[in-house]
Structures are given as structure tokens and as C-alpha cells.
Design a protein around this motif. Structure first.
Motif, mmCIF file in Angstrom:
data_model
loop_
_atom_site.group_PDB
_atom_site.id
_atom_site.type_symbol
_atom_site.label_atom_id
_atom_site.label_comp_id
_atom_site.label_asym_id
_atom_site.label_seq_id
_atom_site.Cartn_x
_atom_site.Cartn_y
_atom_site.Cartn_z
ATOM 1 N N VAL A 40 -17.512 10.843 8.215
ATOM 2 C CA VAL A 40 -16.567 11.130 9.525
ATOM 3 C C VAL A 40 -17.395 11.572 11.287
ATOM 4 C CG1 VAL A 40 -14.380 12.246 10.679
ATOM 5 C CG2 VAL A 40 -14.600 11.189 8.019
ATOM 6 N N THR A 41 -17.946 13.424 10.278
ATOM 7 C CA THR A 41 -18.310 14.180 11.459
ATOM 8 C C THR A 41 -20.045 13.854 12.100
ATOM 9 O OG1 THR A 41 -19.469 15.759 10.152
ATOM 10 C CG2 THR A 41 -17.267 15.723 10.979
ATOM 11 N N GLN A 42 -21.088 12.905 10.731
ATOM 12 C CA GLN A 42 -22.310 13.049 11.062
ATOM 13 C C GLN A 42 -22.452 10.889 11.727
ATOM 14 O OE1 GLN A 42 -24.476 15.604 10.067
ATOM 15 N NE2 GLN A 42 -22.520 16.192 10.877
ATOM 16 N N MET A 43 -21.922 10.303 10.577
ATOM 17 C CA MET A 43 -22.108 8.497 11.146
ATOM 18 C C MET A 43 -20.569 8.131 11.955
ATOM 19 S SD MET A 43 -23.026 7.410 7.030
ATOM 20 C CE MET A 43 -24.173 8.576 6.374
ATOM 21 N N GLY A 44 -19.640 8.676 12.397
ATOM 22 C CA GLY A 44 -18.451 8.270 13.361
ATOM 23 C C GLY A 44 -17.639 7.045 12.700
ATOM 24 N N LYS A 45 -17.445 7.377 11.281
ATOM 25 C CA LYS A 45 -17.073 6.701 10.690
ATOM 26 C C LYS A 45 -15.751 6.917 10.246
ATOM 27 C CE LYS A 45 -20.021 3.194 10.336
ATOM 28 N NZ LYS A 45 -19.794 2.242 10.219
ATOM 29 N N LEU A 46 -14.419 6.391 10.014
ATOM 30 C CA LEU A 46 -13.566 6.739 9.573
ATOM 31 C C LEU A 46 -12.889 6.257 8.275
ATOM 32 C CD1 LEU A 46 -11.573 7.162 13.596
ATOM 33 C CD2 LEU A 46 -12.893 9.017 12.378
ATOM 34 N N VAL A 47 -12.220 6.539 7.760
ATOM 35 C CA VAL A 47 -10.706 6.286 6.842
ATOM 36 C C VAL A 47 -9.968 4.773 7.484
ATOM 37 C CG1 VAL A 47 -9.241 6.567 4.513
ATOM 38 C CG2 VAL A 47 -11.064 7.932 5.163
ATOM 39 N N LYS A 48 -9.973 3.877 6.994
ATOM 40 C CA LYS A 48 -9.602 2.778 6.951
ATOM 41 C C LYS A 48 -7.495 3.422 6.459
ATOM 42 C CE LYS A 48 -11.502 -1.776 8.487
ATOM 43 N NZ LYS A 48 -11.196 -3.294 8.130
ATOM 44 N N LEU A 49 -6.527 3.293 7.723
ATOM 45 C CA LEU A 49 -5.937 3.747 7.598
ATOM 46 C C LEU A 49 -4.262 2.359 7.362
ATOM 47 C CD1 LEU A 49 -5.281 7.171 9.787
ATOM 48 C CD2 LEU A 49 -5.392 5.966 7.135
ATOM 49 N N PRO A 50 -3.524 2.029 6.839
ATOM 50 C CA PRO A 50 -2.779 3.127 5.767
ATOM 51 C C PRO A 50 -3.425 2.805 5.015
ATOM 52 C CG PRO A 50 -1.558 0.812 6.605
ATOM 53 C CD PRO A 50 -2.588 0.918 7.149
ATOM 54 N N ARG A 51 -3.819 4.015 3.818
ATOM 55 C CA ARG A 51 -4.736 4.245 2.764
ATOM 56 C C ARG A 51 -3.882 3.167 2.093
ATOM 57 N NH1 ARG A 51 -7.416 4.087 0.652
ATOM 58 N NH2 ARG A 51 -8.488 5.499 -1.204
ATOM 59 N N SER A 52 -4.315 2.964 0.868
ATOM 60 C CA SER A 52 -3.985 1.936 -0.458
ATOM 61 C C SER A 52 -4.361 3.241 -1.684
ATOM 62 C CB SER A 52 -3.443 1.439 -0.326
ATOM 63 O OG SER A 52 -2.659 0.750 -1.874
ATOM 64 N N PRO A 53 -4.364 3.512 -3.003
ATOM 65 C CA PRO A 53 -2.690 4.397 -2.774
ATOM 66 C C PRO A 53 -2.840 5.643 -1.488
ATOM 67 C CG PRO A 53 -4.055 4.991 -4.662
ATOM 68 C CD PRO A 53 -4.822 4.738 -4.067
ATOM 69 N N THR A 54 -1.375 5.730 -1.284
ATOM 70 C CA THR A 54 -1.068 7.029 -0.674
ATOM 71 C C THR A 54 -0.847 8.129 -0.974
ATOM 72 O OG1 THR A 54 1.491 6.394 -0.389
ATOM 73 C CG2 THR A 54 0.179 4.942 1.322
ATOM 74 N N VAL A 55 -0.990 8.804 -0.566
ATOM 75 C CA VAL A 55 -0.288 10.385 -1.340
ATOM 76 C C VAL A 55 1.075 10.081 -1.702
ATOM 77 C CG1 VAL A 55 0.285 13.023 -0.642
ATOM 78 C CG2 VAL A 55 -1.870 12.012 0.843
ATOM 79 N N ASP A 56 1.590 9.968 -1.282
ATOM 80 C CA ASP A 56 3.001 9.423 -2.021
ATOM 81 C C ASP A 56 2.303 9.068 -3.469
ATOM 82 O OD1 ASP A 56 4.869 10.935 -0.958
ATOM 83 O OD2 ASP A 56 6.094 8.836 0.041
ATOM 84 N N ASP A 57 1.902 8.173 -3.382
ATOM 85 C CA ASP A 57 1.964 7.386 -4.572
ATOM 86 C C ASP A 57 1.171 8.303 -5.517
ATOM 87 O OD1 ASP A 57 3.104 5.071 -3.421
ATOM 88 O OD2 ASP A 57 0.613 4.039 -2.704
ATOM 89 N N ILE A 58 0.171 8.555 -5.174
ATOM 90 C CA ILE A 58 -0.349 9.391 -6.101
ATOM 91 C C ILE A 58 0.083 10.741 -6.553
ATOM 92 C CG2 ILE A 58 -2.666 11.194 -6.005
ATOM 93 C CD1 ILE A 58 -3.846 9.519 -3.947
ATOM 94 N N LEU A 59 1.180 11.456 -5.415
ATOM 95 C CA LEU A 59 2.283 12.307 -6.484
ATOM 96 C C LEU A 59 2.795 11.936 -7.903
ATOM 97 C CD1 LEU A 59 2.348 14.880 -2.874
ATOM 98 C CD2 LEU A 59 0.693 15.265 -4.572
ATOM 99 N N LYS A 60 2.999 10.586 -6.839
ATOM 100 C CA LYS A 60 4.889 9.684 -8.321
ATOM 101 C C LYS A 60 4.015 9.164 -9.523
ATOM 102 C CE LYS A 60 6.930 7.697 -4.458
ATOM 103 N NZ LYS A 60 7.473 6.409 -3.720
ATOM 104 N N LYS A 61 2.399 8.732 -8.951
ATOM 105 C CA LYS A 61 1.737 7.765 -10.298
ATOM 106 C C LYS A 61 1.885 9.742 -10.972
ATOM 107 C CE LYS A 61 -0.805 4.932 -8.357
ATOM 108 N NZ LYS A 61 -0.642 3.786 -9.282
ATOM 109 N N TYR A 62 0.765 11.024 -9.772
ATOM 110 C CA TYR A 62 0.405 11.838 -10.947
ATOM 111 C C TYR A 62 2.204 12.126 -12.179
ATOM 112 C CZ TYR A 62 0.443 17.075 -12.745
ATOM 113 O OH TYR A 62 0.311 18.412 -13.121
ATOM 114 N N LEU A 63 3.676 12.377 -11.444
ATOM 115 C CA LEU A 63 4.469 12.697 -12.064
ATOM 116 C C LEU A 63 4.670 11.495 -12.851
ATOM 117 C CD1 LEU A 63 6.474 15.739 -11.634
ATOM 118 C CD2 LEU A 63 7.603 13.462 -10.299
ATOM 119 N N GLU A 64 3.757 10.264 -12.876
ATOM 120 C CA GLU A 64 4.342 9.722 -14.463
ATOM 121 C C GLU A 64 3.632 10.600 -15.247
ATOM 122 O OE1 GLU A 64 3.601 6.184 -12.553
ATOM 123 O OE2 GLU A 64 5.739 6.710 -11.039
#
Length: 312
Positions: free
Chosen positions: A168-192
Motif C-alpha cells: 500500500v505505502t511503497q507500491m501504491g497498490k490496494l486490496v481489491k474490494l469487496p474482499r472474499s471472504p469478508t471479515v463477516d465470513d471469517i468470523l462466522k467460519k471461526y465460530l463454526e
């Protein structure tokens, strides 16, 4: 950097010795390189030290430079470095490496973008605006305590944070959004995952994950974004959209970086705080275990201004 005069010949051997010492400090040494090809070394990358191998050596304008490969890293990170980025692989320097890890250098990974804010060429200045926001999100009182979460932060995730900062700071690249899995998905997977492990849905974990999700949504715009990511945030998070349904593991990990300093001063019973930290550590370990699945390996979205604007 300025040119040095060679016209004074009256200084004798002592002047030459002084010059040699000076050059050594600056990484210049006409007598030969400090490191050999194929030698294993410790190399600074961001604020941390990593084991690396010297692959090539060259002398450029009387300064030795080394092309290094970080062991276990993708070849994309191979780079030329000067003497001041390298240390010999000795017991003492390995201890130094471990100390950097122990002292929650992970926290500084986020902040290192602020320390060189006067360099307009790179976007280290982008993180400057985040500094003042950190304290505004949460105001807590209590005794300072050692954070298990900080001291036991998994090393592969520390490297992930450094890579994220570099992209991000050195190469000027960003994460493409929306992400998959999302934070929501990850937390649900963790609960499972937890429910399978415990044989039931654990209410205390469910509550912690609910709080983590809520905190992520509030923390993201206030303290988890680099400046260059803010236009992207404005485009992607509109109306009733929750950041946890748009962002993924990369930004969730940044939240975990902030948690040790916040938990260290939270007004909570020692025993309860320890249990909370152990549960959060378990979430971190889950992230590490699924690192390949959860984290992106390609930062394709360019910062606005670096390339043409995205067409909708």
C-alpha cells in the motif's frame, strides 16, 4: 553523497584510516564487500529483521550493494540493499531479531509509515493522519499490563503485515474490494470451527466475535486505513453498508495490531482480561492456519491518482 576531495596528500596513513572507518560506516568499503555471495545474513525489511541469502554483489560508485533473497519469501521481494540493511547471522544478532519481535514491533509496522512522512516520493506520509485518530475511538483507564496478544503474535502474520504495508505505502497498490471472504465470513467460519471443536456453540466466543465485528466497523475508518485507501473506502462503503461486509483479512489483521495497546489499559479484572486475550489469540491462530485462503496475494487496485480512475 557530496563529492569528497582527493587533492590533499599530506594527511598520511592516519587520514586514510579515518576515511576507511568513515566509508565503512556509510556502507562504502573499497577493500572489499562485507558479505559474500551465498552467505546467510539477517536483513532489515521494514522494521523487522529476516533471514536472507546474498545472491549477488556489486560495487556501485564505491559502495557495495547486495542482492538478497528473503528465505521462504516469494522471489518478488528479492532486492538490492546497502550494508546498513544487513547484519551477520550471529547469535547476538539473532537475539536482536527475537527482541524486535518480542517488543511488539508488529505495532510499529502500522506506524512506520508515519516516521518518514517527509519523503514525498513514497506514500509513507499517508499513515500520518491515522495517528491522532487512534486515541479518539476508545478512552479507557486502568493499570498498564503486558499483552499476551502482542507478545504471542504469530511470526507469519507479522510478515503479512509488513507485506501489506509495503504494497500500500511503497507500491501504491490496494486490496481489491469487496474482499472474499469478508471479515463477516471469517468470523462466522471461526465460530463454526469453534463449535466443531467444542461440540456446541460457545456463547462467550459468540459474544466476543460480535464485539470484534462491531469494533472493526467503527475502527476501520478511524484508525485502520492508510490515507491512500480512504477514497476507496468512500466509494465502497456507502449508506448502511458495514465495513465488515466489504473488507477482509488484511484489514482485520490491522485491528489485531491495535488491540494490545488498547487492552493493556482497559479497566477489566486481570483474570477476565487474560481469558479474553486467550480467546483473541485463538482467533489469530485461526487466521494464521487459513492464511493462504483468507489473505490475498495480489494487490491489484491502484491508488487513485497513481493510475487512471476506475470506470464504474
Amino acid at each position: 553523497m557530496g563529492s569528497s576531495s582527493n587533492t590533499n596528500t599530506s594527511g598520511g596513513a592516519s587520514d586514510k584510516e579515518e576515511k576507511k572507518k568513515e566509508d565503512k560506516i556509510k556502507g562504502k568499503d573499497s577493500s572489499g564487500p562485507s558479505f559474500k555471495e551465498n552467505e546467510r545474513v539477517l536483513a532489515y525489511h521494514g522494521p523487522l529483521l529476516y533471514e536472507a541469502k546474498v545472491q549477488r554483489i556489486e560495487n556501485h560508485e564505491d559502495e557495495w550493494r547486495y542482492f538478497v533473497h528473503y528465505l521462504g519469501w516469494n522471489k518478488n521481494w528479492d532486492e538490492w540493499v546497502a550494508n546498513d540493511r544487513l547484519l551477520e547471522l550471529t547469535e547476538e544478532n539473532v537475539r536482536k531479531q527475537q527482541e524486535l519481535d518480542k517488543n511488539q514491533v508488529v505495532d510499529k509496522t502500522m506506524k512506520s509509515g508515519r516516521s518518514t512522512q517527509h519523503k514525498p516520493k513514497v506514500s509513507n506520509a499517508d499513515a500520518k493522519a491515522d495517528k491522532d485518530d487512534t486515541k479518539s475511538l476508545i478512552s479507557v483507564k486502568g493499570k498498564k499490563r503486558k499483552s499476551q496478544l502482542g507478545t504471542e503474535f504469530p511470526l507469519p502474520l507479522k510478515k503479512q503485515l509488513v507485506d501489506d504495508w509495503e504494497f500500500v505505502t511503497q507500491m501504491g497498490k490496494l486490496v481489491k474490494l469487496p474482499r472474499s471472504p469478508t471479515v463477516d465470513d471469517i468470523l462466522k467460519k471461526y465460530l463454526e470451527h469453534r463449535a466443531k471443536k467444542d461440540g456446541k456453540i460457545n456463547d462467550s466466543y459468540a459474544e466476543i466475535l460480535k464485539g470484534l465485528r462491531c469494533y472493526f466497523d467503527k475502527a476501520l475508518p478511524a484508525m485502520l486505513l492508510y490515507k491512500k485507501e480512504r477514497d476507496q473506502y468512500a466509494e465502497e462503503v456507502k449508506g448502511d453498508v458495514s465495513p465488515s461486509t466489504v473488507y477482509g483479512a488484511e484489514h482485520l489483521l490491522r485491528l489485531f495490531v491495535k488491540l494490545p495497546e488498547l487492552l493493556a489499559s482497559v479497566n477489566m479484572e486481570e483474570d477476565a482480561l487474560n481469558k479474553l486475550q486467550l480467546k483473541l489469540l485463538d482467533v489469530l491462530k485461526f487466521l494464521q492456519k487459513n492464511q493462504i485462503t483468507f489473505f490475498t496475494s495480489a494487490y491489484d487496485g491502484s491508488c487513485k491518482g497513481a493510475d487512471e480512475d476506475k470506470t464504474k
